[in-house]
Every structure is written in C-alpha cells, then in structure tokens.
Write a protein that holds these residues in place. Sequence first.
Motif: not given
Length: 280
Positions: A14, A16, A72, A75, A79, A108, A137-139, A142, A157
């Motif tokens: 992660d 993010r 967040d 999500k 994943v 992420l 992947i940048d969420l 979605y 997704q």
Amino acid sequence: MKWRGRRRSTNVEDRRGMRVGKAGGIGIGTIILALVAMYFGVDPRLVMDVGSQLGGGRIATPQADYQPTEADREKGEFVAVVLADTEDVWNQEFRKYGKRYAEPKLVLFSGAVQSACGMAQAAVGPFYCPGDHKVYIDLVFYDELQRRFQAPGDLAQAYVIAHEVGHHVQNLLGYTKRVPRGSKGADSAAVRLELQADCFAGIWVNHTQKAKNFLQRGDLDEALNAASAIGDDRMQRQATGTVRPDGFTHGTSAQRQRWFRKGVNSGRLEDCDTFRATTL
C-alpha cells in the motif's frame, strides 16, 4: 459479489499517500504514457519502453497530510481479498501441471508510482510490470470505470485485478515473450495477449465460484459490461468517432466478452490459448 470475511492476501504493497519526487532527469516517458492512457491494462512492452527513457531517477516519500478514510480502507481490503482468490486459483492450477506459481505483488498507489518498468501516472490505468512481477493500480480508476466507462459493480472491479494478474500468469508461462514491441492490429500478438488475459480472468471466476460460491445476481453482467466498455472499437469510437482495426491492441468489445466468458464457462488453461486460435 460476496467478499467480506474472507482471506486477504499479504502480497499487497500500500503506497497510497506516497509522493513520487524527482531525484534526477526526466525523459519523454510520461508523454508516451499519456498516449496510451485511454487503454485499460497497458501493454507491458509500452511500459518497459517508458522505463528505459525515464531511467528510474525518482523517489517516493510519505505525504504527512495523508489520512485514509474508511472507504479507502475498505477498498484496500477488497483488493486484498480478490488478490488472495487469484492466488488460490493459480497456485492450484500450476500444481496441476507440476509447476510452482510465483505469487505477484499488487501495489496500491496515488497519482504516480515508480516501478521497474519506469514511472507511471494514474492516467495509465492498472498495469502489470514484468520487470518486477507486480500489478499496479490507483483505485481512483474504479471511479473512472463507473463514471466514464459506465461499468460499475464489485465484479467489474475484481475483473480488472484478475485481468492484470492474468498478465503475470502469461509472463510465467512464457506467452509475454511472443509479443514484439509495437505490436498492434486486429489479429496481432498484442491483441491475442490481452484476450488471453481476459480468458484467464474468467478462469479465476470459474474456480472461485466453485470453491467459494461468491457470485450474486447480476455479477457476471457487471464484469461482461466492463469487458465491453474497454474494447478497442468502443474506445476508438468514443475518442474519435471512427474505428481503425489496424490500431487495435486489446481486442473489440465482443472479443473481450467472448474470451472472458470462455474462461468462465471452461475454467481450463487449454481453452484460453488465443495464440493458436484461428479466429478471435
């Protein structure tokens, strides 16, 4: 799609809230990435080309003001569950053939990310980098999937993740090497690679349903709608009003649906060999 309360993969990185900063010179890679931003699941060779131009001169640092919301966190949990399901399926499938499945990492990120394939912006969409065996992947994608592509839903997704993991499976099995750089066209190796990844995503649905009975009413329609939404013909028509088969890299909407459905119905690797198929 029933996903809560199930095993989460430990192979999620992660990032993010990490800011990618400039630590050296930058080439024209981001321009090339922008040219393919309209496509979902960027062709790995294109990403590698970008990596060679960027040279890896970037570092990631935490953003002090980043605070993940409950949405967040949820999500991220979703994943992790989907990735765990793909691990269960492909570990089992590889064992059938006396092979070991090397599980990929899933990264992420927010906004931009540095990978072994180079620097990538969120506009690229989800991609697999064969250089480090990671899915990125940048969420926010979605949200784009729902708004721009009109393809909402949990299984839509999850299909995104399963498709990119499908590229990892292809890399392990040697299919990725069959695609020359710059390959494109309606019957090209690039299109065959993408359609096979769609079929592999269908295999994931088939085996996960048998093992965990996770599908709910309308789920398959959601995934099929997503497959259709990112077909080359539909994307080109939306962007330019015309369709140019010589520029195809991922397959038409009908082809993407057909091969995904084939994987769902069959669940067999042998039935996903798009490289031997006479018609796509």
